[in-house]
Motif scaffolding. Structure first.
Motif, short mmCIF file in Angstrom:
data_model
loop_
_atom_site.label_atom_id
_atom_site.label_comp_id
_atom_site.label_asym_id
_atom_site.label_seq_id
_atom_site.Cartn_x
_atom_site.Cartn_y
_atom_site.Cartn_z
N ALA A 1 0.83 -1.21 0.00
CA ALA A 1 0.00 0.00 0.00
C ALA A 1 0.86 1.26 0.00
CB ALA A 1 -0.92 -0.01 1.21
N ALA B 1 2.13 1.77 -3.43
CA ALA B 1 1.07 2.20 -4.35
C ALA B 1 0.69 3.65 -4.08
CB ALA B 1 -0.16 1.29 -4.19
N ALA B 2 0.85 4.10 -2.83
CA ALA B 2 0.46 5.46 -2.48
C ALA B 2 1.52 6.48 -2.86
CB ALA B 2 0.19 5.55 -0.97
N ALA B 3 2.76 6.04 -3.07
CA ALA B 3 3.82 6.99 -3.39
C ALA B 3 3.52 7.65 -4.73
CB ALA B 3 5.16 6.27 -3.46
N PRO B 4 3.63 8.99 -4.81
CA PRO B 4 3.34 9.65 -6.08
C PRO B 4 4.30 9.17 -7.16
CG PRO B 4 3.91 11.25 -4.37
CD PRO B 4 4.04 9.91 -3.76
N ARG C 1 0.73 5.87 -11.85
CA ARG C 1 -0.28 5.54 -10.84
C ARG C 1 -1.20 6.74 -10.67
NH1 ARG C 1 4.30 3.25 -8.51
NH2 ARG C 1 4.78 5.18 -7.47
N PRO C 2 -2.51 6.54 -10.86
CA PRO C 2 -3.41 7.67 -10.63
C PRO C 2 -3.49 7.97 -9.14
CG PRO C 2 -4.65 5.66 -11.07
CD PRO C 2 -3.20 5.32 -11.25
N PRO C 3 -3.81 9.21 -8.76
CA PRO C 3 -3.96 9.50 -7.34
C PRO C 3 -5.09 8.66 -6.74
CG PRO C 3 -4.69 11.36 -8.66
CD PRO C 3 -4.06 10.39 -9.60
N GLY C 4 -4.96 8.26 -5.50
CA GLY C 4 -5.97 7.42 -4.87
C GLY C 4 -5.76 5.96 -5.18
N ASN C 5 -4.56 5.64 -5.67
CA ASN C 5 -4.24 4.29 -6.14
C ASN C 5 -4.16 3.26 -5.03
OD1 ASN C 5 -3.41 2.44 -8.13
ND2 ASN C 5 -1.31 2.70 -7.51
N ALA C 6 -3.75 3.71 -3.83
CA ALA C 6 -3.47 2.74 -2.78
C ALA C 6 -4.73 2.07 -2.26
CB ALA C 6 -2.74 3.41 -1.63
N ARG C 7 -5.88 2.73 -2.42
CA ARG C 7 -7.13 2.15 -1.93
C ARG C 7 -7.02 1.75 -0.47
NH1 ARG C 7 -9.65 -0.43 -6.83
NH2 ARG C 7 -10.17 1.48 -7.96
N LEU C 8 -6.34 2.58 0.28
CA LEU C 8 -6.15 2.28 1.68
C LEU C 8 -7.04 3.24 2.44
CD1 LEU C 8 -4.33 0.39 3.29
CD2 LEU C 8 -2.70 2.24 3.49
#
Lengths: 331, 335
Positions: B252, B255-258, B264-271
């Motif tokens: 996560a 996935a959250a790293a810009p 990766r689109p923003p909001g990618n981490a789905r956390l």
């Protein structure tokens, strides 16, 4: 695509102890409706000062000496406007530090409702309903319960969501974001960037996003303007500007940041020297003392943004020097 | 060769209690910032410790240098346990702090600051102290004339170099850099990171780099340990950990790293949500309330840090998150 907001030839001067400095010098920006414009630069480049000038929030002693602010109107034309008349009404702002920007003596729901009532004609109960609805829209869990909370009871991510709800309460066309995720952790930053991207698409909002983080720009922006020492040095669509920079400063910024996806396993490139003191800007191109490609005529260069590729403008008078090293396969 | 070994270290901070609790002699509640952490650092390596704010990474660093005393566990330095009294020999472990402006004495010149340290520890005979100060300035690439300056005259990057010189004055083997580049501009950050790499090579230093910035860790560190809520959830060699994260939290975080290239689109981490407070630790795995893969076992049994496919990971389902890929790991959240 229609232009939502245009800033023309904005200059800001600060006089202190008889000395005048110009932290923002002849800056022009425009953002299309529904787009996000990224404004990047290091500290002291004048990016926050530009945002503050747009809203008429300049600190004491600073004044706009020239420039024009044009906002898209209902008639479909750009109209020249006064910053104070549009503050909160057509343009809202999301600040960096959500704790200091929220009134600690008011409940969350009142903070949002106050903004809505100040700019839109609605009753107290309507404003209350709007506030709770907005809290739900920005992803605050259990909005009815959280609406009663005080700002200090919320976590950093929730406070930033409240700030965004507060900015949206006045139904603005343009949202100015001043480093909204700098103080947040990476997973929370990702949530807030996702939220801003979603409301931009759903509401057709235009966003000016100020940050020093190029990776964030690469993620959220469509257009980008790079600032250095009070001036815009390069503008254009985000991919060409970041991938095929036409200004040595942008190129240096891009190659000096570490990446998550690829490890370089080598030293990062650095920019020699420090950004210039606003009281003593170098003549000509202000980046020339630190520029590896500087030539004698750079110190006499006039600051003009020239279109080198489609919509891609640079103030560098020797962009070919940079193009030649890019071809050789440097990063 | 192992330089530093941390064994089962736990740090707690007692919390204030109410008047009624005091009268009824209810024990003080304790905030457990570091929870039974094991970690070893090899000589000459750069170890990155990453995690979000409140995960205990700074407290761990302070426990290593002896600024806070752990309630349990021990720190072995070169095979001998370090004690936590003021006179123990901790000179060989030095720390560079985050904010150089507040960690340097504003009323002392750089030269007197460095000279005081060298004299106090009797590292040089008095007549050689000045030479040593100049040598330190050369090491951190600052002009020698800055020895006469006070910190206020220097820029943020230069002050951070002084912070590093101050740590190096005591000739440490281990340098702990606690968010040392977080407050700096990108171009300055790059030069400080390069300086740390140079010092590692020239002085044979071992470095623990504490950071919330995954990109910094990716580029500089040999090994990485990921912390969450006081526990190390995963550790391993940098390249392997970044290419195939074993713990869902690491997945996560990545996935959250810009992403600079916009992949990766923003909001990618789905956390969802934020890390819980250490005062209200969830039962079982500390990550389970936010984990897309959590099941009943995760909610009740704390997974031990164990080797799975050559990686130290504390998860009941190691590698499940990276095999699925971050994008499909979580249920759609509507964002």
């Amino acid at each position: 695509m229609t232009t939502a907001l245009e800033v023309r030839n904005l200059s800001v001067e600060i006089t202190r102890h008889g000395h005048t400095i110009r932290p923002v010098d002849d800056v022009s920006l425009s953002v299309d409706a529904g787009d996000c414009l990224g404004l990047v630069g290091e500290s002291g480049a004048g990016k926050s000062m530009t945002l503050k000038a747009i809203l008429g929030l300049l600190p004491k002693g600073a004044r706009v000496t020239s420039g024009e602010l044009l906002l898209h109107t209902a008639e479909g034309t750009l109209a020249s406007i006064d910053p104070i008349s549009v503050r909160g009404h057509g343009i809202s702002m999301v600040f960096q530090e959500p704790m200091t920007a929220l009134n600690p003596t008011r409940r969350v729901v009142d903070i949002i409702a106050d903004g809505a009532r100040a700019h839109r004609d609605m009753s107290k109960s309507e404003a209350h309903e709007t506030a709770v609805r907005l809290l739900g829209e920005v992803g605050v869990p259990a909005p009815e319960r959280r609406a009663r909370a005080w700002p200090h009871q919320l976590s950093g991510g929730l406070r930033q969501r409240v700030m965004i709800a507060m900015a949206l309460a006045t139904e603005p066309d343009v949202l100015l974001c001043d480093e909204p995720t700098t103080a947040l952790d990476v997973t929370v930053q990702d949530q807030i960037l996702g939220l801003l991207d979603r409301i931009r698409r759903e509401r057709g909002l235009s966003i000016i996003f100020v940050t020093h983080d190029l990776a964030v720009i690469g993620q959220v922006a469509q257009e980008v303007a790079v600032m250095y020492a009070g001036r815009v040095v390069e503008t254009g669509p985000v991919r060409p500007v970041l991938d095929r920079s036409l200004h040595p400063y942008t190129n240096a910024l891009v190659t000096s940041i570490p990446h998550v996806d690829i490890g370089t396993d080598q030293r990062l490139r650095t920019i020699e020297g420090a950004p210039p003191d606003p009281a003593n800007f170098p003549p000509g191109c202000r980046f020339s003392p630190r520029c590896p490609f500087a030539q004698p005529d750079c110190t006499r260069a006039e600051h003009v943004l020239v279109e080198q590729a489609t919509d891609h403008r640079t103030a560098c008078i020797h962009p070919e020097a940079l193009a030649s090293i890019s071809v050789e396969g440097s990063p | 060769m192992t330089l530093l070994e941390i064994r089962d270290i736990t740090v707690e901070f007692p919390q204030p209690r109410s008047f009624v609790d005091m009268l009824t002699r209810t024990p003080r509640p304790a905030l457990r910032a570091v929870d039974h952490v094991d970690l070893s650092v090899e000589r000459g390596e750069i170890l990155g410790v990453v995690g979000e704010s409140g995960c205990g990474k700074s407290t761990l660093a302070r426990a290593i240098v002896g600024l806070v005393e752990p309630v349990g566990g021990e720190v072995l330095y070169d095979g001998t346990p370090l004690t936590f009294d003021r006179h123990s020999n901790r000179r060989r472990i030095q720390m560079v702090f985050q904010d150089p402006a507040s960690s340097l004495n504003p009323s002392m010149t750089i030269g007197s600051m460095l000279a005081e340290l060298i004299a106090y520890h009797h590292l040089r005979p008095p007549e050689q102290v000045q030479d040593r100060c100049e040598e330190l300035m050369d090491l951190v690439n600052l002009p020698r004339r800055y020895l006469a300056y006070r910190p206020m005259r220097l820029s943020g990057g230069q002050r951070q170099r002084i912070g590093i010189a101050r740590a190096l004055a005591l000739e440490p083997d281990l340098l702990i850099a606690d968010e040392s580049v977080a407050a700096l501009d990108v171009s300055v950050q790059a030069s400080i990171l390069n300086l740390l790499l140079d010092l590692r090579d020239d002085l044979d230093l071992t470095i623990i780099l504490i950071s919330h910035d995954l990109a910094v860790v990716r580029n500089v560190c040999d090994h990485v340990a990921v912390m969450y809520l006081g526990n190390i959830v995963e550790s391993g060699p940098t390249a392997e950990l970044f290419s195939s994260p074993a713990h869902p939290y690491t997945t996560a975080l990545l996935a959250a790293a810009p992403s600079f290239d916009g992949s990766r689109p923003p909001g990618n981490a789905r956390l969802e949500g934020e890390p819980p407070s250490p005062l209200a630790r969830p039962s079982g795995c500390p990550f389970n309330p936010r984990c897309p893969l959590a099941d009943d076992e995760c909610r009740t049994v704390m997974p031990p840090l164990a080797i799975s496919d050559g990686r130290l990971v504390a998860c009941h389902k190691p590698f499940a998150s990276s095999r699925q890929g971050a994008r499909t790991a979580g249920p759609p959240t509507g964002e």
